[in-house]
Design a protein around this motif. Structure first.
Motif, mmCIF file in Angstrom:
data_model
loop_
_atom_site.group_PDB
_atom_site.id
_atom_site.type_symbol
_atom_site.label_atom_id
_atom_site.label_comp_id
_atom_site.label_asym_id
_atom_site.label_seq_id
_atom_site.Cartn_x
_atom_site.Cartn_y
_atom_site.Cartn_z
ATOM 1 N N VAL A 148 -8.132 -52.933 -19.486
ATOM 2 C CA VAL A 148 -9.334 -53.402 -18.762
ATOM 3 C C VAL A 148 -9.970 -52.238 -18.009
ATOM 4 C CG1 VAL A 148 -8.740 -55.833 -18.357
ATOM 5 C CG2 VAL A 148 -7.788 -54.071 -16.865
ATOM 6 N N GLY A 149 -11.150 -52.507 -17.437
ATOM 7 C CA GLY A 149 -11.769 -51.554 -16.509
ATOM 8 C C GLY A 149 -11.140 -51.709 -15.129
ATOM 9 N N GLU A 150 -11.418 -50.743 -14.282
ATOM 10 C CA GLU A 150 -10.841 -50.656 -12.941
ATOM 11 C C GLU A 150 -10.999 -51.955 -12.120
ATOM 12 O OE1 GLU A 150 -9.318 -48.053 -11.356
ATOM 13 O OE2 GLU A 150 -9.354 -49.213 -9.481
ATOM 14 N N ASP A 151 -12.148 -52.625 -12.284
ATOM 15 C CA ASP A 151 -12.435 -53.795 -11.443
ATOM 16 C C ASP A 151 -11.479 -54.973 -11.672
ATOM 17 O OD1 ASP A 151 -13.411 -54.251 -13.991
ATOM 18 O OD2 ASP A 151 -15.166 -55.370 -13.320
ATOM 19 N N GLN A 152 -10.700 -54.938 -12.762
ATOM 20 C CA GLN A 152 -9.813 -56.073 -13.063
ATOM 21 C C GLN A 152 -8.372 -55.879 -12.592
ATOM 22 O OE1 GLN A 152 -10.870 -59.051 -14.169
ATOM 23 N NE2 GLN A 152 -12.852 -58.083 -13.821
ATOM 24 N N ALA A 188 -14.048 -43.859 -19.381
ATOM 25 C CA ALA A 188 -14.763 -43.999 -18.105
ATOM 26 C C ALA A 188 -14.444 -45.390 -17.588
ATOM 27 C CB ALA A 188 -16.258 -43.822 -18.314
ATOM 28 N N THR A 189 -13.476 -45.475 -16.668
ATOM 29 C CA THR A 189 -12.987 -46.793 -16.261
ATOM 30 C C THR A 189 -13.913 -47.467 -15.252
ATOM 31 O OG1 THR A 189 -11.626 -45.724 -14.603
ATOM 32 C CG2 THR A 189 -10.560 -46.270 -16.676
ATOM 33 N N ARG A 190 -14.865 -46.707 -14.714
ATOM 34 C CA ARG A 190 -15.835 -47.292 -13.798
ATOM 35 C C ARG A 190 -17.188 -46.621 -14.013
ATOM 36 N NH1 ARG A 190 -15.661 -50.728 -9.567
ATOM 37 N NH2 ARG A 190 -17.109 -50.305 -7.892
ATOM 38 N N VAL A 191 -17.993 -47.225 -14.890
ATOM 39 C CA VAL A 191 -19.333 -46.702 -15.169
ATOM 40 C C VAL A 191 -20.289 -47.324 -14.154
ATOM 41 C CG1 VAL A 191 -21.185 -46.596 -16.883
ATOM 42 C CG2 VAL A 191 -18.789 -46.488 -17.620
ATOM 43 N N MET A 192 -21.123 -46.490 -13.531
ATOM 44 C CA MET A 192 -21.973 -46.997 -12.462
ATOM 45 C C MET A 192 -23.392 -47.284 -12.978
ATOM 46 S SD MET A 192 -19.497 -46.855 -10.469
ATOM 47 C CE MET A 192 -20.019 -47.296 -8.827
ATOM 48 N N LEU A 215 -22.746 -50.387 -21.693
ATOM 49 C CA LEU A 215 -21.982 -49.158 -21.830
ATOM 50 C C LEU A 215 -20.689 -49.158 -21.001
ATOM 51 C CD1 LEU A 215 -22.193 -46.296 -23.091
ATOM 52 C CD2 LEU A 215 -23.377 -45.568 -21.019
ATOM 53 N N GLY A 216 -20.714 -49.841 -19.845
ATOM 54 C CA GLY A 216 -19.504 -49.930 -19.013
ATOM 55 C C GLY A 216 -18.399 -50.679 -19.738
ATOM 56 N N ASN A 217 -18.751 -51.809 -20.363
ATOM 57 C CA ASN A 217 -17.760 -52.569 -21.139
ATOM 58 C C ASN A 217 -17.215 -51.707 -22.278
ATOM 59 O OD1 ASN A 217 -20.099 -55.236 -20.926
ATOM 60 N ND2 ASN A 217 -18.208 -55.131 -19.750
ATOM 61 N N TYR A 218 -18.128 -50.966 -22.907
ATOM 62 C CA TYR A 218 -17.760 -50.176 -24.092
ATOM 63 C C TYR A 218 -16.813 -49.035 -23.725
ATOM 64 C CZ TYR A 218 -18.554 -47.407 -28.353
ATOM 65 O OH TYR A 218 -18.397 -46.690 -29.508
ATOM 66 N N LYS A 278 -21.580 -50.712 -9.498
ATOM 67 C CA LYS A 278 -21.039 -50.793 -10.855
ATOM 68 C C LYS A 278 -22.121 -51.208 -11.857
ATOM 69 C CE LYS A 278 -18.522 -54.261 -12.027
ATOM 70 N NZ LYS A 278 -17.567 -55.338 -12.285
ATOM 71 N N MET A 279 -22.106 -50.603 -13.056
ATOM 72 C CA MET A 279 -22.981 -51.114 -14.124
ATOM 73 C C MET A 279 -22.506 -52.513 -14.466
ATOM 74 S SD MET A 279 -23.831 -49.522 -17.908
ATOM 75 C CE MET A 279 -24.754 -48.112 -17.326
ATOM 76 N N SER A 280 -23.438 -53.484 -14.464
ATOM 77 C CA SER A 280 -22.999 -54.871 -14.590
ATOM 78 C C SER A 280 -24.022 -55.707 -15.363
ATOM 79 C CB SER A 280 -22.790 -55.425 -13.177
ATOM 80 O OG SER A 280 -22.928 -56.813 -13.167
ATOM 81 N N LYS A 281 -23.484 -56.715 -16.080
ATOM 82 C CA LYS A 281 -24.356 -57.638 -16.817
ATOM 83 C C LYS A 281 -25.262 -58.408 -15.868
ATOM 84 C CE LYS A 281 -20.739 -58.863 -20.012
ATOM 85 N NZ LYS A 281 -19.618 -59.804 -20.050
ATOM 86 N N SER A 282 -24.765 -58.599 -14.638
ATOM 87 C CA SER A 282 -25.506 -59.491 -13.741
ATOM 88 C C SER A 282 -26.530 -58.750 -12.886
ATOM 89 C CB SER A 282 -24.521 -60.269 -12.858
ATOM 90 O OG SER A 282 -23.671 -59.355 -12.208
ATOM 91 N N MET A 323 -13.360 -60.623 -22.620
ATOM 92 C CA MET A 323 -14.638 -60.398 -21.920
ATOM 93 C C MET A 323 -15.431 -61.693 -21.902
ATOM 94 S SD MET A 323 -16.157 -56.732 -22.951
ATOM 95 C CE MET A 323 -15.039 -55.393 -23.362
ATOM 96 N N GLN A 324 -16.254 -61.823 -20.870
ATOM 97 C CA GLN A 324 -17.030 -63.053 -20.719
ATOM 98 C C GLN A 324 -18.300 -63.032 -21.565
ATOM 99 O OE1 GLN A 324 -17.391 -64.845 -16.829
ATOM 100 N NE2 GLN A 324 -16.522 -62.990 -15.962
ATOM 101 N N PRO A 325 -18.618 -64.156 -22.208
ATOM 102 C CA PRO A 325 -19.875 -64.235 -22.951
ATOM 103 C C PRO A 325 -21.028 -64.623 -22.029
ATOM 104 C CG PRO A 325 -18.603 -66.239 -23.304
ATOM 105 C CD PRO A 325 -17.795 -65.364 -22.387
#
Ligand code: AMP
Ligand code: TRP
Length: 345
Positions: free
Chosen positions: A147-151, A195-199, A19-22, A207-211, A11-13
């Motif tokens: 990984v999650g679905e996006d990868q 939950a491979t794709r948390v929104m 929660l999506g990563n988790y 998608k739930m995202s850090k950015s 995972m990227q720092p």
């Protein structure tokens, strides 16, 4: 030669984990650790494909490492390290820059999303990012990548690269003792988290995202109980009560997402979760969801905060992991150099 099963993921720092990563990745990582040799990486070389403040990069690297450990990763059992310590990643990525084709990278949807409208201004590294990811996996001859679905698309690219390398260098691979001509195994994506794709909590179609600029869109692993409950109270919903069957969640992205999160956090299938909460109004359901989220995440957050107060201890764990990672990757790289025809390997 058949390859032993080995798990790699990263995972990227770039900010706090959510929660999506988790649910999408981390819980699977912990599960694999029970039965397989696992290598888990904080991918700082990937992070700098977009500019990072050096101080923040260091803090985020420790935060991600602490989040892995707080979620159950055992750094004695699994290898935990930050990517830049092991030069094999960058070296193999260069070789893969020469194996992968422009047409393959042009199809990567994550680059299109991340580069945005002004593609000319994106770094070359952001474009070549999937080749570095293939190097991460293949430098360890890893066979499984949770990984999650996006990868998924990136791992398919890693398979294509492995296959092309094996075929471009087939004779040399055989000459170096791999009788079946297979040097790199084809890695399998493992996309089976609860939950491979948390929104996003603000928009059930994103998608739930850090950015995401809105912190209300995600639950961070470091959020305290009150913040978690507030974010859930403010989550977007629709006016109807919850259905009692999964089919009733169709065309209701926010309801589907929140029920999916509830099911994942309580370890139930969506159908069974709806058996508990079907028919409830959102106000009541959100109180239950908040309780479930706080119960699961509060101890994780507390452990992250405890570890972040001792950064030297985190660094020591990462440096030890780096030594162990090099012991796996360096012999692979020596063979890669020999297979390609470099002198002095
Ligand atoms: P990233 O935060 O992009 O470094 O992603 C780290 C891991 O978390 C990858 O395996 C992603 O597929 C997974 N992941 C990220 N966001 C989500 C999400 N919203 N739902 C499920 N998995 C996710
Ligand atoms: N690209 C992944 C993400 O953004 C992170 C990553 C880098 C990764 N290298 C990897 C994941 C190797 C699995 C295996 O989530």
């Amino acid at each position: 030669m058949a390859h032993n099963e080995r798990v790699f993921s990263g995972m990227q720092p770039t900010g706090s984990l959510h929660l999506g990563n988790y649910l999408g990745a981390m819980l699977q990582w912990i599960e694999w650790q029970k039965t397989r040799e696992c290598i888990y990486c904080v991918v700082d070389l990937h992070a700098i494909t977009v500019w990072q403040d050096p101080k923040e990069l260091r803090t985020a690297t420790r935060l991600v490492a602490a989040s892995y450990i707080a979620s159950g990763l055992d750094p004695k059992k699994s290898i935990l390290f930050n990517q830049s310590q092991v030069t094999a990643h960058a070296e193999l990525a260069w070789i893969f820059n020469c194996v992968a084709r422009l047409g393959w990278l042009n199809r990567m949807t994550q680059f299109k999303e991340k580069a945005g409208k002004d593609r000319e201004k994106a770094s070359v590294g952001l474009y070549a990012y999937p080749n570095l990811m293939a190097a991460d996996i293949l430098a360890y001859h890893a066979t499984h990548v949770p990984v999650g679905e996006d990868q998924k698309q990136h791992i398919e690219l890693a398979r294509d690269i492995a296959q092309k390398f094996n075929s471009d260098f087939k004779d040399s691979i055989v000459a170096h003792g791999h009788d079946d001509g297979v040097f790199f195994p084809l890695p399998e994506p493992v996309i089976t988290g609860p939950a491979t794709r948390v929104m996003s909590l603000r928009d059930g179609t994103k998608k739930m995202s850090k950015s995401d600029p809105s912190d209300l869109s995600r639950i961070n692993l470091t959020d305290d109980a009150e913040t978690i409950a507030r974010k859930i109270r403010k989550a977007k919903t629709d006016p109807d009560a919850l259905p009692s069957e999964p089919a009733g969640l169709k065309e209701r992205p926010e309801a589907q997402n929140l029920v999916g999160i509830y099911a994942a956090l309580t370890g139930k299938a969506v159908e069974d979760a709806l058996g508990d909460v079907g028919g409830l109004a959102f106000s009541e359901f959100k109180a239950r969801l908040a309780d479930a989220a706080v119960a699961a995440l509060e101890p994780v957050g507390a452990e992250i905060r405890r570890m972040m107060a001792e950064p030297d201890e985190i660094d020591r764990i990462l440096i030890d992991g780096g030594t162990r990672a090099r012991a796996v990757a360096d012999p692979v790289m020596k063979q890669v150099r020999e297979i390609i025809g470099f002198i002095g390997a």
